[in-house]
Design an enzyme around this catalytic site. Structure first.
Site, short mmCIF file in Angstrom:
data_model
loop_
_atom_site.label_atom_id
_atom_site.label_comp_id
_atom_site.label_asym_id
_atom_site.label_seq_id
_atom_site.Cartn_x
_atom_site.Cartn_y
_atom_site.Cartn_z
CG ASP A 8 -0.40 0.15 2.57
OD1 ASP A 8 0.95 0.20 2.71
OD2 ASP A 8 -1.05 0.43 3.49
CG HIS A 9 -0.70 4.82 1.57
ND1 HIS A 9 -1.78 3.86 1.46
CD2 HIS A 9 -0.73 5.48 2.72
CE1 HIS A 9 -2.39 3.95 2.77
NE2 HIS A 9 -1.90 4.84 3.37
CB CYS A 65 0.84 -2.27 4.79
SG CYS A 65 0.85 -3.19 6.50
N GLY A 66 2.36 -0.17 6.28
CA GLY A 66 3.17 0.50 6.99
C GLY A 66 3.87 -0.08 8.04
CB THR A 67 2.64 -2.16 10.92
OG1 THR A 67 1.32 -2.62 10.44
CG2 THR A 67 2.29 -0.81 11.62
N GLY A 68 3.25 -3.67 8.18
CA GLY A 68 3.24 -5.05 7.53
C GLY A 68 2.23 -5.97 8.17
CB ILE A 69 0.16 -5.44 11.24
CG1 ILE A 69 1.03 -5.47 12.17
CG2 ILE A 69 -1.31 -6.12 11.79
CD1 ILE A 69 0.95 -4.91 13.59
N GLY A 70 -1.59 -5.27 8.51
CA GLY A 70 -2.81 -5.34 7.69
C GLY A 70 -2.54 -6.17 6.68
CG HIS A 98 11.18 -24.55 11.65
ND1 HIS A 98 11.35 -24.51 12.98
CD2 HIS A 98 12.32 -25.36 11.25
CE1 HIS A 98 12.50 -25.16 13.37
NE2 HIS A 98 13.10 -25.47 12.39
CG HIS A 133 9.90 -28.63 10.33
ND1 HIS A 133 9.84 -27.78 11.53
CD2 HIS A 133 11.36 -28.74 10.28
CE1 HIS A 133 10.92 -27.99 12.42
NE2 HIS A 133 11.74 -28.50 11.40
#
Ligand code: RB5
Length: 145
Positions: A8-9, A65-70, A98, A133
Protein backbone atom coordinates in the site's frame (compact mmCIF):
# COMPACT_ATOMS: atom_id res chain seq x y z
CA UNK A 1 12.90 -17.85 -8.94
CA UNK A 2 10.21 -15.30 -9.73
CA UNK A 3 9.25 -13.01 -6.83
CA UNK A 4 6.03 -10.97 -6.64
CA UNK A 5 5.92 -7.76 -4.64
CA UNK A 6 3.13 -5.41 -3.60
CA UNK A 7 2.39 -2.70 -1.08
CA UNK A 8 0.00 0.00 0.00
CA UNK A 9 1.13 3.64 0.23
CA UNK A 10 2.76 2.95 3.63
CA UNK A 11 5.06 0.42 1.99
CA UNK A 12 5.52 2.10 -1.37
CA UNK A 13 9.00 3.55 -0.79
CA UNK A 14 10.41 0.35 0.68
CA UNK A 15 8.85 -1.62 -2.19
CA UNK A 16 10.65 0.53 -4.75
CA UNK A 17 13.96 0.06 -2.90
CA UNK A 18 13.52 -3.70 -2.64
CA UNK A 19 12.68 -4.02 -6.34
CA UNK A 20 15.91 -2.19 -7.17
CA UNK A 21 17.81 -4.38 -4.69
CA UNK A 22 16.50 -7.63 -6.19
CA UNK A 23 16.89 -6.57 -9.81
CA UNK A 24 20.51 -5.61 -9.16
CA UNK A 25 20.98 -9.22 -8.01
CA UNK A 26 19.32 -10.66 -11.13
CA UNK A 27 16.23 -11.77 -9.21
CA UNK A 28 13.14 -11.59 -11.43
CA UNK A 29 10.47 -9.41 -9.79
CA UNK A 30 6.84 -8.74 -10.72
CA UNK A 31 5.47 -5.50 -9.22
CA UNK A 32 1.75 -5.66 -8.37
CA UNK A 33 1.60 -2.05 -7.18
CA UNK A 34 0.72 0.30 -5.68
CA UNK A 35 2.51 2.66 -8.03
CA UNK A 36 2.42 5.94 -6.11
CA UNK A 37 2.26 7.44 -2.61
CA UNK A 38 -1.51 8.04 -2.97
CA UNK A 39 -3.58 6.44 -0.24
CA UNK A 40 -4.93 2.96 -1.05
CA UNK A 41 -6.33 0.05 0.97
CA UNK A 42 -3.85 -2.65 2.01
CA UNK A 43 -6.34 -5.58 1.75
CA UNK A 44 -6.59 -4.98 -2.00
CA UNK A 45 -2.85 -5.50 -2.43
CA UNK A 46 -2.57 -8.34 0.07
CA UNK A 47 -5.26 -10.21 -1.86
CA UNK A 48 -3.88 -9.38 -5.31
CA UNK A 49 -0.37 -10.59 -4.52
CA UNK A 50 -1.54 -13.65 -2.55
CA UNK A 51 -3.74 -14.73 -5.46
CA UNK A 52 -0.75 -14.40 -7.81
CA UNK A 53 1.21 -16.79 -5.57
CA UNK A 54 -1.63 -19.32 -5.41
CA UNK A 55 -2.11 -19.09 -9.21
CA UNK A 56 1.60 -19.81 -9.72
CA UNK A 57 2.28 -16.49 -11.49
CA UNK A 58 5.19 -16.08 -9.08
CA UNK A 59 7.02 -18.58 -6.87
CA UNK A 60 6.88 -16.47 -3.72
CA UNK A 61 6.03 -12.89 -2.81
CA UNK A 62 6.74 -9.96 -0.54
CA UNK A 63 4.06 -7.57 0.73
CA UNK A 64 4.58 -4.29 2.56
CA UNK A 65 2.31 -1.85 4.39
CA UNK A 66 3.12 0.65 7.15
CA UNK A 67 3.54 -2.00 9.83
CA UNK A 68 3.23 -5.14 7.70
CA UNK A 69 0.33 -6.20 9.93
CA UNK A 70 -2.73 -5.35 7.83
CA UNK A 71 -1.30 -6.67 4.58
CA UNK A 72 -0.10 -9.93 6.19
CA UNK A 73 -3.49 -10.54 7.81
CA UNK A 74 -5.13 -9.93 4.42
CA UNK A 75 -2.75 -12.22 2.50
CA UNK A 76 -3.25 -15.00 5.04
CA UNK A 77 -7.00 -15.03 4.29
CA UNK A 78 -6.24 -16.45 0.84
CA UNK A 79 -6.25 -20.26 0.83
CA UNK A 80 -2.77 -21.73 0.42
CA UNK A 81 -0.93 -18.67 1.73
CA UNK A 82 1.49 -18.74 4.63
CA UNK A 83 2.55 -15.11 4.98
CA UNK A 84 5.14 -14.37 7.69
CA UNK A 85 5.48 -10.86 9.09
CA UNK A 86 9.17 -10.56 10.01
CA UNK A 87 11.20 -7.85 11.73
CA UNK A 88 14.42 -9.86 12.15
CA UNK A 89 16.56 -12.20 10.08
CA UNK A 90 16.20 -15.24 12.35
CA UNK A 91 12.41 -15.24 12.04
CA UNK A 92 12.69 -14.73 8.29
CA UNK A 93 14.97 -17.76 7.88
CA UNK A 94 12.86 -19.90 10.22
CA UNK A 95 9.67 -18.91 8.41
CA UNK A 96 11.14 -20.70 5.39
CA UNK A 97 12.84 -23.61 7.17
CA UNK A 98 9.98 -24.53 9.48
CA UNK A 99 6.83 -22.90 8.13
CA UNK A 100 7.49 -22.97 4.37
CA UNK A 101 6.25 -19.37 4.24
CA UNK A 102 5.37 -18.53 0.66
CA UNK A 103 4.96 -14.83 1.45
CA UNK A 104 7.00 -12.37 3.51
CA UNK A 105 5.42 -9.22 5.01
CA UNK A 106 7.48 -6.20 6.03
CA UNK A 107 6.68 -2.92 7.76
CA UNK A 108 7.69 -0.01 5.56
CA UNK A 109 7.37 2.46 8.44
CA UNK A 110 9.16 0.11 10.85
CA UNK A 111 12.28 -1.06 9.03
CA UNK A 112 15.22 0.78 7.52
CA UNK A 113 16.43 -0.36 4.12
CA UNK A 114 19.50 -2.08 5.58
CA UNK A 115 17.58 -4.39 7.90
CA UNK A 116 14.80 -4.88 5.34
CA UNK A 117 17.24 -6.18 2.71
CA UNK A 118 18.90 -8.52 5.22
CA UNK A 119 15.50 -9.90 6.23
CA UNK A 120 14.58 -10.29 2.56
CA UNK A 121 17.81 -12.16 1.75
CA UNK A 122 17.44 -14.47 4.77
CA UNK A 123 13.93 -15.28 3.58
CA UNK A 124 14.90 -15.73 -0.07
CA UNK A 125 17.79 -18.04 0.82
CA UNK A 126 15.96 -20.07 3.48
CA UNK A 127 15.07 -23.61 2.42
CA UNK A 128 12.09 -25.54 3.80
CA UNK A 129 13.37 -28.48 5.84
CA UNK A 130 10.35 -30.78 5.40
CA UNK A 131 10.14 -33.84 7.67
CA UNK A 132 8.35 -33.08 10.94
CA UNK A 133 7.80 -29.53 9.69
CA UNK A 134 5.85 -30.84 6.70
CA UNK A 135 3.47 -32.61 9.10
CA UNK A 136 2.86 -29.31 10.90
CA UNK A 137 2.43 -27.31 7.71
CA UNK A 138 -0.05 -29.96 6.51
CA UNK A 139 -1.99 -29.40 9.74
CA UNK A 140 -2.23 -25.70 8.91
CA UNK A 141 -3.76 -26.77 5.59
CA UNK A 142 -6.26 -28.96 7.45
CA UNK A 143 -7.39 -25.98 9.55
CA UNK A 144 -7.86 -23.99 6.35
CA UNK A 145 -9.89 -26.80 4.75
C1 RB5 B 1 -2.04 2.89 6.38
O1 RB5 B 1 -2.06 4.15 6.97
C2 RB5 B 1 -1.65 1.83 7.41
O2 RB5 B 1 -2.73 1.60 8.25
C3 RB5 B 1 -1.21 0.56 6.72
O3 RB5 B 1 -0.13 0.83 5.89
C4 RB5 B 1 -0.78 -0.59 7.60
O4 RB5 B 1 0.17 -0.20 8.53
C5 RB5 B 1 -1.87 -1.40 8.20
O5 RB5 B 1 -1.66 -2.41 8.87
Amino acid sequence: MKIGIGSDHGGFELKEELIKFMEERQIEVIDYGTHSRDSVDYPDYGKLVAEAVVAGEVDRAVVICGTGIGISISANKVKGIRCALCGDTYSARMSREHNNANMLALGGRVLGIGLATEILMAWLEGQFQGGRHQIRVDKIGEIEA
